[in-house]
Design an enzyme around this catalytic site. Structure first.
Site, PDB file in Angstrom:
ATOM      1  CE  LYS A  43      -3.283  -2.390   3.189  1.00 14.87           C
ATOM      2  NZ  LYS A  43      -3.385  -2.301   4.525  1.00 14.87           N
ATOM      3  N   GLY A  44       2.296   1.195   0.776  1.00 11.14           N
ATOM      4  CA  GLY A  44       2.666   2.601   0.811  1.00 11.14           C
ATOM      5  C   GLY A  44       3.153   3.156  -0.035  1.00 11.14           C
ATOM      6  CD  GLU A  99       8.177  -0.698  -2.807  1.00 11.58           C
ATOM      7  OE1 GLU A  99       6.872   0.131  -2.470  1.00 11.58           O
ATOM      8  OE2 GLU A  99       8.544  -1.526  -2.553  1.00 11.58           O
ATOM      9  CG  ASP A 100       6.535   2.994  -0.133  1.00 16.57           C
ATOM     10  OD1 ASP A 100       7.051   0.907  -0.472  1.00 16.57           O
ATOM     11  OD2 ASP A 100       5.883   1.812   1.669  1.00 16.57           O
ATOM     12  CG  ASP A 103      14.566  -0.851   5.765  1.00 15.99           C
ATOM     13  OD1 ASP A 103      15.751  -1.003   6.009  1.00 15.99           O
ATOM     14  OD2 ASP A 103      14.149  -0.998   6.645  1.00 15.99           O
ATOM     15  CE  LYS A 131      14.471   4.091   7.031  1.00 17.52           C
ATOM     16  NZ  LYS A 131      13.956   3.296   7.907  1.00 17.52           N
ATOM     17  CG  PHE A 152      10.069   3.411  12.452  1.00 14.22           C
ATOM     18  CD1 PHE A 152       8.725   3.990  12.188  1.00 14.22           C
ATOM     19  CD2 PHE A 152      10.138   2.454  13.620  1.00 14.22           C
ATOM     20  CE1 PHE A 152       7.761   2.851  11.452  1.00 14.22           C
ATOM     21  CE2 PHE A 152       9.316   1.484  12.960  1.00 14.22           C
ATOM     22  CZ  PHE A 152       7.858   1.307  12.078  1.00 14.22           C
ATOM     23  CB  VAL A 153      10.390   7.835   7.683  1.00 11.03           C
ATOM     24  CG1 VAL A 153      11.562   8.060   8.128  1.00 11.03           C
ATOM     25  CG2 VAL A 153      10.760   6.540   6.783  1.00 11.03           C
ATOM     26  CG  ASP A 159       2.069   1.195   7.395  1.00 11.56           C
ATOM     27  OD1 ASP A 159       2.710   1.037   6.758  1.00 11.56           O
ATOM     28  OD2 ASP A 159       1.915   0.315   8.248  1.00 11.56           O
ATOM     29  NE  ARG A 165      -0.951   2.140   5.087  1.00 14.92           N
ATOM     30  CZ  ARG A 165       0.138   1.172   4.788  1.00 14.92           C
ATOM     31  NH1 ARG A 165       1.669   1.802   3.876  1.00 14.92           N
ATOM     32  NH2 ARG A 165       0.326  -0.112   5.282  1.00 14.92           N
TER      33      ARG A 165
HETATM   34  C1  PRP Z   1       7.217  -1.516   2.855  1.00 13.77           C
HETATM   35  C2  PRP Z   1       7.590  -1.218   1.616  1.00 13.77           C
HETATM   36  C3  PRP Z   1       8.746  -1.948   0.740  1.00 13.77           C
HETATM   37  C4  PRP Z   1       9.275  -3.178   1.708  1.00 13.77           C
HETATM   38  C5  PRP Z   1      11.088  -2.188   1.660  1.00 13.77           C
HETATM   39  O1  PRP Z   1       6.149  -2.384   2.346  1.00 13.77           O
HETATM   40  O2  PRP Z   1       6.166  -0.440   0.994  1.00 13.77           O
HETATM   41  O3  PRP Z   1       7.803  -3.204   0.489  1.00 13.77           O
HETATM   42  O4  PRP Z   1       8.158  -2.690   3.077  1.00 13.77           O
HETATM   43  O5  PRP Z   1      11.710  -3.453   2.608  1.00 13.77           O
HETATM   44  P1  PRP Z   1      12.475  -3.990   2.789  1.00 13.77           P
HETATM   45  O6  PRP Z   1      13.345  -3.269   0.831  1.00 13.77           O
HETATM   46  O7  PRP Z   1      13.431  -4.511   3.511  1.00 13.77           O
HETATM   47  O8  PRP Z   1      12.126  -5.220   2.166  1.00 13.77           O
HETATM   48  P2  PRP Z   1       5.580  -3.155   3.738  1.00 13.77           P
HETATM   49  O9  PRP Z   1       5.423  -4.386   3.871  1.00 13.77           O
HETATM   50  O10 PRP Z   1       5.404  -1.849   4.838  1.00 13.77           O
HETATM   51  O11 PRP Z   1       3.575  -2.894   3.592  1.00 13.77           O
HETATM   52  P3  PRP Z   1       2.679  -1.563   2.765  1.00 13.77           P
HETATM   53  O12 PRP Z   1       3.533  -1.048   1.712  1.00 13.77           O
HETATM   54  O13 PRP Z   1       1.754  -2.288   2.622  1.00 13.77           O
HETATM   55  O14 PRP Z   1       2.854  -1.166   4.325  1.00 13.77           O
END
Ligand code: PRP
Length: 179
Positions: A43-44, A99-100, A103, A131, A152-153, A159, A165
């Site tokens: 969703k992000g 992608e949002d 990480d 990051k 932690f953003v 979220d 969000r």
């Molecule tokens: C977040 C973000 C990426 C992922 C990044 O998604 O949207 O998909 O984590 O992390 P990584 O680089 O360590 O794999 P999340 O699982 O929080 O789902 P969301 O987008 O629905 O909030």
């Protein structure tokens, strides 16, 4: 008030708007004469996606995908479960995954592998936040909004426990909220 749970703003809405406009221009120039498909990773990415698509002035199509979070045992290059798959084929298409945040890079690498197996003409990644200090693989986005430190953003689509969000900029969450 929702903002009371945050420490400080990391990226203001003005900074976001300016950078999104630049990314939109760059993508419009890079894909001139083509019709890329922009893939929103739910969703992000929904907020970034809504702004980015409107900053692009060439024809595009849109599609949406939701990847499941990985468990603690997940390794780089592992598979990803799609909670929601694309509606349309990407065979021969110019795909941009939007992608949002990147990480560890594990989610996106796995998603990119799934997309690549469907034989698009090209595949690129555009992320709002990166990051790099947290990366556990060699994943690099082709378009990056902002490189950020390991904080932690939340906000602008991101979220904590599904909340925050709807904040209109990127904020650092107070330690007391998630500890
Ligand atoms: C977040 C973000 C990426 C992922 C990044 O998604 O949207 O998909 O984590 O992390 P990584 O680089 O360590 O794999 P999340 O699982 O929080 O789902 P969301 O987008 O629905 O909030």
């Amino acid at each position: 008030m929702l903002l009371d749970d945050t420490d400080r703003v990391l990226i203001t809405k003005e900074q976001l708007a300016a950078r999104v406009a630049e990314l939109g221009k760059q993508i419009s120039a890079d894909y001139a004469g083509k019709t890329p498909v922009l893939v929103c990773t739910l969703k992000g990415a929904f907020t970034f996606f809504a702004d980015l698509t409107r900053a692009i002035d060439i024809p595009v199509t849109t599609d949406f995908v939701a990847a499941s979070s990985y468990g603690s045992g997940a390794v780089s290059g592992g598979s990803v479960q799609l909670r929601k798959d694309l509606d349309n084929s990407i065979l021969g298409r110019d795909v941009i995954i939007v992608e949002d945040i990147i990480d560890t890079g594990i989610t996106l690498q796995a998603l990119a592998d799934v997309m690549q197996a469907r034989k698009p003409n090209s595949l690129r990644i555009c992320c709002c936040l990166d990051k790099p200090s947290r990366r556990r693989n060699g994943l690099k986005a082709d378009y990056v909004g902002f490189e950020i430190p390991n904080e932690f953003v939340v906000g602008y689509g991101l979220d904590y426990n599904e909340l925050y969000r709807n904040l209109d900029a990127v904020y650092v969450l107070k330690h007391s909220i998630y500890e």
